[in-house]
Design a protein around this motif. Sequence first.
Motif, short mmCIF file in Angstrom:
data_model
loop_
_atom_site.label_atom_id
_atom_site.label_comp_id
_atom_site.label_asym_id
_atom_site.label_seq_id
_atom_site.Cartn_x
_atom_site.Cartn_y
_atom_site.Cartn_z
N ILE A 75 0.97 -1.14 0.04
CA ILE A 75 0.12 0.02 -0.03
C ILE A 75 0.91 1.31 0.01
CG2 ILE A 75 -2.15 -1.03 0.76
CD1 ILE A 75 -1.22 0.04 3.72
N GLY A 76 2.04 1.05 -0.41
CA GLY A 76 2.99 2.42 -0.55
C GLY A 76 3.91 2.84 0.72
N ASP A 77 4.61 3.77 0.55
CA ASP A 77 5.54 4.26 1.60
C ASP A 77 4.89 5.58 2.21
OD1 ASP A 77 7.15 2.53 0.65
OD2 ASP A 77 8.38 3.91 -0.28
N ILE A 78 5.33 5.94 3.25
CA ILE A 78 5.02 7.25 4.16
C ILE A 78 6.51 7.54 4.87
CG2 ILE A 78 2.56 6.82 4.54
CD1 ILE A 78 4.50 6.48 7.54
N THR A 79 6.61 8.78 5.00
CA THR A 79 7.73 9.25 5.72
C THR A 79 7.49 10.01 6.93
OG1 THR A 79 8.83 9.89 3.34
CG2 THR A 79 9.76 10.92 5.24
#
Length: 154
Positions: A75-79
């Motif tokens: 479901i992707g990346d976050i920072t």
Amino acid sequence: MPRRSAGVIAVRRAGAGTIEVLLAHPGGPLWARRDDGAWSIPKGECTDEDPRDAAAREFAEEVGVAVDAGALQPIGDITQKSGKIVTAYVIETDVDPATSVSNTFTMEWPRGSGTMREFPEIDRVEWFDMPTAGRKILPAQEPLLRRVADLYGV
């Protein structure tokens, strides 16, 4: 080079068109009195291994339940605020929070005492409906909940 982590959001169906997500509360004395905005997806450091494999390994270490890395849906990346990049996956499964067992870490506590104590990395996991999870999760990880909600159409 930013630090990287990989983690898993476990999802279960909770009735007509609703889902719940499993979140983890960090262990140790620094988090003991924090609740709203302190919970996280089960995750951990990811260095030289495939992020999907790291996410499955960390879920097993922090929750005490093995998941099939091949079944994890990205479901992707976050920072996060610290600059750490978190790669997240979702899996539909059921976990009994009462049987969850986390790995441990050692730290000096109280600070400056010279006494080393061992604490669970995760002191508990719980299932939350999406509105409650939105309050509980670290603010930087909240976009992951929105992605899960979009994926499940809730």
